[in-house]
Design a protein around this motif. Structure first.
Motif, mmCIF file in Angstrom:
data_model
loop_
_atom_site.group_PDB
_atom_site.id
_atom_site.type_symbol
_atom_site.label_atom_id
_atom_site.label_comp_id
_atom_site.label_asym_id
_atom_site.label_seq_id
_atom_site.Cartn_x
_atom_site.Cartn_y
_atom_site.Cartn_z
ATOM 1 N N ILE A 14 2.324 -1.208 -12.577
ATOM 2 C CA ILE A 14 3.617 -1.509 -11.948
ATOM 3 C C ILE A 14 3.945 -2.982 -12.173
ATOM 4 O O ILE A 14 3.148 -3.857 -11.878
ATOM 5 C CB ILE A 14 3.568 -1.208 -10.436
ATOM 6 N N THR A 15 5.113 -3.237 -12.738
ATOM 7 C CA THR A 15 5.574 -4.612 -12.933
ATOM 8 C C THR A 15 6.146 -5.108 -11.609
ATOM 9 O O THR A 15 7.085 -4.525 -11.073
ATOM 10 C CB THR A 15 6.648 -4.691 -14.029
ATOM 11 N N LYS A 27 0.837 -1.215 0.000
ATOM 12 C CA LYS A 27 0.000 0.000 0.000
ATOM 13 C C LYS A 27 0.867 1.258 0.000
ATOM 14 O O LYS A 27 0.633 2.212 -0.744
ATOM 15 C CB LYS A 27 -0.913 -0.024 1.230
ATOM 16 N N HIS A 28 1.912 1.254 0.844
ATOM 17 C CA HIS A 28 2.821 2.405 0.921
ATOM 18 C C HIS A 28 3.523 2.623 -0.416
ATOM 19 O O HIS A 28 3.660 3.753 -0.885
ATOM 20 C CB HIS A 28 3.842 2.153 2.032
ATOM 21 N N ALA A 72 3.604 -11.379 -7.620
ATOM 22 C CA ALA A 72 4.351 -11.314 -8.877
ATOM 23 C C ALA A 72 3.428 -11.086 -10.081
ATOM 24 O O ALA A 72 2.280 -11.518 -10.115
ATOM 25 C CB ALA A 72 5.144 -12.598 -9.070
ATOM 26 N N SER A 73 3.979 -10.367 -11.075
ATOM 27 C CA SER A 73 3.268 -10.147 -12.333
ATOM 28 C C SER A 73 3.332 -11.398 -13.205
ATOM 29 O O SER A 73 4.160 -12.301 -12.999
ATOM 30 C CB SER A 73 3.889 -8.956 -13.084
ATOM 31 N N LYS A 115 -2.887 -6.547 -6.228
ATOM 32 C CA LYS A 115 -3.723 -6.402 -7.427
ATOM 33 C C LYS A 115 -3.743 -4.955 -7.903
ATOM 34 O O LYS A 115 -3.585 -4.670 -9.090
ATOM 35 C CB LYS A 115 -5.133 -6.877 -7.116
ATOM 36 N N LYS A 116 -3.922 -4.011 -6.952
ATOM 37 C CA LYS A 116 -3.978 -2.596 -7.335
ATOM 38 C C LYS A 116 -2.666 -2.126 -7.941
ATOM 39 O O LYS A 116 -2.651 -1.294 -8.857
ATOM 40 C CB LYS A 116 -4.317 -1.742 -6.113
#
Length: 613
Positions: free
Chosen positions: A520-521, A472-473, A539-540, A513-514
């Motif tokens: 963002i990768t 989140k940060h 991970a993506s 997820k966000k």
């Protein structure tokens, strides 16, 4: 000798007061104290240590004092309470209105002849004797005289303090074996006026003489609740209220009201009249200033006086101003400075292909199929990676200090593989445990050496593993333009790398997820007890290119050696045959050969540990 001197002094004071009030002093027991109404309670010790003849002396002591007082329901009221191991009220404040009835009541007292529970007795006087039901009057001084010959068998300090806080003035009279420390704990301050210790009951009359002088010398303004709002002025046996200058006494004869000349229209202010009791001052409305006559006002033109901080245009109004900008500029949020809205047409931007203006700045873009080079101006077909990379490293207690040093070396190995510069790759570092701490943002360091030095200075946090909070940060803060992330319109890839050694203590799903939805990768590197399912969530896709795991910290250097974040495959480590070196669909690429090599190393390490075990 001292007692005779004190009695002589008291007599002189009484004589002086009588002369000042044009009254002739009377001698003998008929002289009555005219100090004003007082509610007086005697609290007498009748424990077994008080011998019968001593108790008789105590009766006489109380009666002698009563003979000097102006007794009556509207004058001085008196109550008597005796105590030993228990407490007994002999008569209340409202029981007798005549002196002879009080004397009779005192002569009928039968001593209890038990212990010495002085604290219990004080509590009784506070809660029972000085109550409206017992005859206590509001706004009349409460005075208690405690006579005892021994040390209390219970605690007295706290209950005596509570009684004093409720407004009871306490005199403590000790006889013979009485304890001075206990007397001082009971009495009101100052102790020299409220604590008396005599050697025997035969000498107790000495206190009676001093007590009469003190009681009869009462200043009603000082000793009673006179209710005067401002000033109480004493007169013999009475008082009256006065007000401060600028105030007038109300009809109740006690409270005061301010004289408001502004409200009464008794002023000559042009705009604003500010009232003070019995006086006023003039002031002006906002945007006007007061003249030297302290009455009239004139407009303040801050723009004409140069008292503004507008960068370009000042627009005046009385006492205030607003700012504006010239054509082609826009007023900033500070409402003072201006921003050139079209720098591409006003500066030498140097863009090879196209310049795009933004408020107060600009950037260059290239035609489709070409990439912006490190100088931020020229275009080419291929280049080293320009990315914004934020590393999230686990600083929880389970990592341990020696392994945390290996984690820092891992970070520096990753940094060594990057082309770090202000216009190239930017790196930020975040450590997390039970809380999250930005070690340095993307825009702090612009060389690999600066970043590596800063990494080695990072201090180990310990405590929990809040991976979800860290994600989140990263999403809300680390990849903000305020912390150095480049605008999304620049198409600079954003990469997040999470390093952890254990299961997260909070939910990771939402912000993992966000982060990916925000473009963002995400790479996940796990060690030891890290949960592979959680790493896969972070991970993506495809997972085989963005997810790494090893059993212990000694193998993480191998991951760092194989982790190359470059835009073009010919600059990546590995043995893949690349037909089109610039055909990168993703701007951050892990090579298939690297993954294969890493998996072999990890499996060998696992087999080795199993063999050792």
């Amino acid at each position: 000798m001292k007692m005779r001197q004190l009695r002589a002094l008291c007599g002189f004071i009484l004589l002086t007061l009588a002369v000042l009030t044009n009254a002739r002093p009377k001698a003998g027991p008929e002289q009555k104290c005219k100090s004003g109404p007082v509610d007086l309670v005697f609290l007498i010790d009748s424990s077994r240590s008080v011998r019968p003849h001593e108790f008789e002396t105590m009766r006489k002591f109380m009666i002698d004092i009563l003979n000097t007082l102006d007794i009556g329901l509207n004058a001085t009221r008196v109550g008597v309470v005796q105590y030993s191991s228990q407490v007994r009220s002999e008569f209340t404040l409202k029981a007798h209105a005549k002196l002879e009835n009080m004397v009779k009541g005192i002569n009928q007292i039968i001593p209890l002849a038990q212990g010495t529970m002085t604290g219990l007795a004080i509590k009784y006087v506070m809660n029972e004797a000085f109550t409206a039901e017992a005859g206590d009057r509001p706004k009349v001084p409460n005075v208690a005289v405690i006579v005892t010959d021994g040390r209390p068998q219970d605690r007295v300090a706290e209950v005596a303090a509570e009684a004093r806080e409720k407004g009871i003035e306490i005199y403590a009279v000790g006889v013979a074996r009485a304890d001075m420390t206990s007397l001082r704990a009971m009495a009101s301050p100052p102790f020299e006026d409220h604590v008396f210790l005599v050697e025997s009951f035969d000498l107790i009359h000495q206190f009676g003489l001093q007590f009469q002088d003190k009681l009869c010398g009462v200043d009603l303004c000082l000793e009673s609740d006179h209710s005067c709002e401002h000033i109480c002025e004493s007169s013999p046996g009475s008082y009256h209220c006065l007000c401060l200058p600028g105030y007038t006494l109300n009809d109740d004869g006690k409270t005061c009201a301010a004289i408001d000349l502004c409200a009464e229209g008794k002023h000559d202010c042009e705009q604003i009249c500010i009232s003070s009791p019995g006086s006023f001052t003039c002031d002006c409305s906002k945007g006007y200033k007061l003249h030297d006559d302290k009455k009239t006002c004139s407009t303040i033109d801050l723009c004409a006086e140069g008292k503004h901080d507008c960068e370009q245009i000042c627009i005046s109004a009385p006492g205030v101003f607003t700012c504006d900008c010239n054509k082609g500029f826009e007023l900033n949020k500070d409402k003072k400075t201006c921003t050139n809205m079209d720098l591409c047409n006003t500066v030498e931007h140097g863009c090879e292909h196209q310049c795009v203006s933004t408020p107060g700045s600009y950037y260059c873009i290239c035609p489709e199929g070409q990439l912006l080079q490190e100088d931020g101006k020229s275009c080419g077909t291929c280049k080293s990676a320009n990315i914004d990379l934020v590393l999230l490293i686990d600083g929880s207690k389970s990592v341990r200090p020696q392994n945390f040093e290996l984690v820092k070396k891992f970070v520096n190995q990753v940094v060594d593989s990057l082309d770090v510069s202000a216009h190239g790759t930017r790196v930020g570092l975040v450590q997390y445990s039970s809380r999250v701490r930005t070690e340095f943002p993307l825009n702090m360091y612009h060389t690999a050496d600066e970043i590596k030095a800063a990494v080695m200075k990072v201090e180990y946090m310990e405590k929990g593993t809040m991976t979800g909070l860290a994600l989140k940060h990263m999403l809300e803060n680390s990849f903000s333009e305020a912390e150095g992330a480049r605008p999304s319109g620049r198409n600079i890839p954003r990469v997040g790398l999470v390093f952890t050694d254990g299961r997260s203590q909070d939910d990771i799903t939402e912000y993992a997820k966000k982060a990916k939805e925000a473009g963002i990768t995400m790479y996940a590197v796990g060690v030891g007890k890290a949960v592979e399912d959680e790493l896969r969530v972070i991970a993506s896709e495809p997972l085989e290119k963005h997810f790494y795991y090893t059993t212990d910290f000694t193998a993480i250097s191998t991951i760092a050696e194989n982790l190359k974040l470059n835009v073009c495959p010919e600059e990546s480590q590995g043995e893949i045959e690349v037909k089109d070196p610039c055909a990168c669909e993703s701007l951050v690429e892990f090579q298939q050969a690297t993954m294969s090599s890493l998996e072999q190393i990890t499996q060998k390490h696992i087999l080795y540990k199993q063999t050792v075990v």
